[in-house]
Design an enzyme around this catalytic site. Structure first.
Site, short mmCIF file in Angstrom:
data_model
loop_
_atom_site.label_atom_id
_atom_site.label_comp_id
_atom_site.label_asym_id
_atom_site.label_seq_id
_atom_site.Cartn_x
_atom_site.Cartn_y
_atom_site.Cartn_z
N TYR A 272 0.82 -1.21 0.00
CA TYR A 272 0.00 0.00 0.00
C TYR A 272 0.86 1.27 0.00
CZ TYR A 272 -4.07 -2.95 0.72
OH TYR A 272 -5.06 -3.89 0.56
N GLU B 185 -7.63 -7.83 5.66
CA GLU B 185 -6.69 -8.85 5.16
C GLU B 185 -5.97 -9.54 6.30
OE1 GLU B 185 -4.42 -6.52 2.36
OE2 GLU B 185 -6.29 -6.02 1.31
#
Length: 398
Positions: free
Chosen positions: A98, A140
């Protein structure tokens, strides 16, 4: 929750950002792959990148998330986030990814919007990004914990125990763990990622539904060869069909996927088209194993009976259920086929019981059409569940 100051800025700039987000996504991927070419080779679907599908899906998800933040403050678009998180988890995406995405996405925003990206605008959209990224990372991490794996460490070697040719373009692969390990648990409807090494050395990944019910040491996936018809053929499906034989090893992820069979106390409707029947077969086998007594309506559309992969199993498993009926539509007729079952799926003559929960898998036009018919029949939007393989262009177009 987005801060009040950022909410005002995002609301004011959302039309401009939304209008340019396609260009932003194109430039983002260009910058990302220039800096990290291994991501295109070994993580992102090269076919979807070439067609632009992945870029439109990214644009749709960011715009949808930002819109939700400003229009429904205090809530999150959890259905969207869960679907994306399951995909990311199955691909082995890590939290560090990310940060890489952030670097190149915001460079693309600055390049496309230029002077319009004031420090205030940049800070507001930075807050949007990290709210979305933080939510995904949290989901996640929970998914990995449920499977007992670490982020990125989702892969195991599986041996091909058998191969069955279902149709000219569809094959089923039965898999068993190649290592001394317990096969990871899964829920009916979930999928695994399969990574193969292609002739140019790239390690491409695709998702395939598990077509078996939970409980067996063997797992099965059914793979349709993707023929391009004017565009390149599917790289991974073609490789599996042409090169994968009994005894070969495949690199397979632990199972993920948010389209899972639930609401067993409600009437169920399982609707599929083409190879979208695969998660429905897992659901049907599970229901049959569990001795499910409730009403189940099975709907499927295909080009012809010969193209209907797993048709025998579709019929056999439906017939095992005491209160189930199957309705198949084919674009071309066959002897004995009802006249009203030729062409596209039409629920007009099907009884949709009150309180039905529907599960859909197939091409996007099929799912849109069936969803509209279900809503017209009184099914609540929240009770229509669907799976999209590849980028979620339903979201991108919404």
């Amino acid at each position: 929750m987005l801060s009040d100051r950022s909410t005002a800025t995002v609301r004011a700039t959302l039309p401009a950002v939304g209008a340019a987000i396609g260009d932003i996504a194109d430039l983002f991927y260009q910058k990302l792959f220039d800096a990290h070419p291994e991501l295109l080779r070994n993580l992102f679907n090269r076919g979807n990148q070439a067609s632009g599908d992945q870029r439109r899906a990214l644009a749709g998800s960011i715009a949808a998330f930002a819109t939700a933040l400003v229009e429904r403050p205090g809530t999150r678009p959890d259905v969207m986030l869960d679907r994306i998180a399951h995909k990311h988890a199955s691909l082995g995406v890590t939290p560090e990814s990310y940060k890489v995405v952030h670097t190149h996405l915001f460079a693309a925003i600055a390049d496309v919007l230029g002077d319009a990206v004031t420090p205030e605008v940049a800070a507001a959209w930075d807050e949007v990004y990290w709210l979305m990224a933080g939510s995904l990372i949290a989901v996640e991490e929970r998914l990995h914990a449920q499977q007992g794996v670490l982020a990125g460490d989702v892969w195991h070697a599986w041996e091909v125990a058998a191969r069955v040719e279902e149709t000219e373009d569809v094959a089923t692969f039965l898999l068993r763990p190649a290592q001394d390990m317990t096969a990871p648990a899964f829920r009916p409807g979930q999928y695994v990622s399969v990574q193969v090494e292609l002739p140019d050395g790239a390690r491409q990944i695709r998702q395939y539904s598990l077509t078996c019910a939970p409980g067996s040491r063997l797992r099965s996936i059914t793979v349709k060869r993707v023929r391009g018809q004017g565009s390149p053929d599917g790289e991974v499906s073609g490789h599996l069909h042409e090169h994968t034989r009994v005894g070969d090893l495949l690199r397979v992820s632990v199972p993920y996927g948010d389209l899972v069979l639930d609401h067993l106390d409600a009437p169920l409707l399982l609707a599929s088209a083409g190879i979208g029947c695969t998660p429905m077969l897992s659901m049907l086998e599970y229901l049959a194993q569990e001795g499910h007594q409730g009403p189940v309506t099975v709907v499927h559309g295909d080009r012809s009976p010969a193209d209907h992969a797993l048709r025998t199993d579709h019929v056999r498993l439906t017939e095992k259920l005491p209160d189930a009926e199957a309705h198949f539509w084919y674009e071309t007729t066959e002897a004995g086929q009802p006249a009203n079952r030729t062409g596209l799926v039409d629920l007009a003559g099907i009884t949709v019981r009150p309180g039905t929960h529907a599960y859909l898998c197939g091409p996007l036009p099929f799912m849109r059409a069936v969803r509209a018919q279900l809503l017209e029949a009184g099914v609540r939007p929240a009770d229509v569940h669907y799976e999209v393989f590849g980028p979620d262009l339903w979201l991108a177009a919404s």
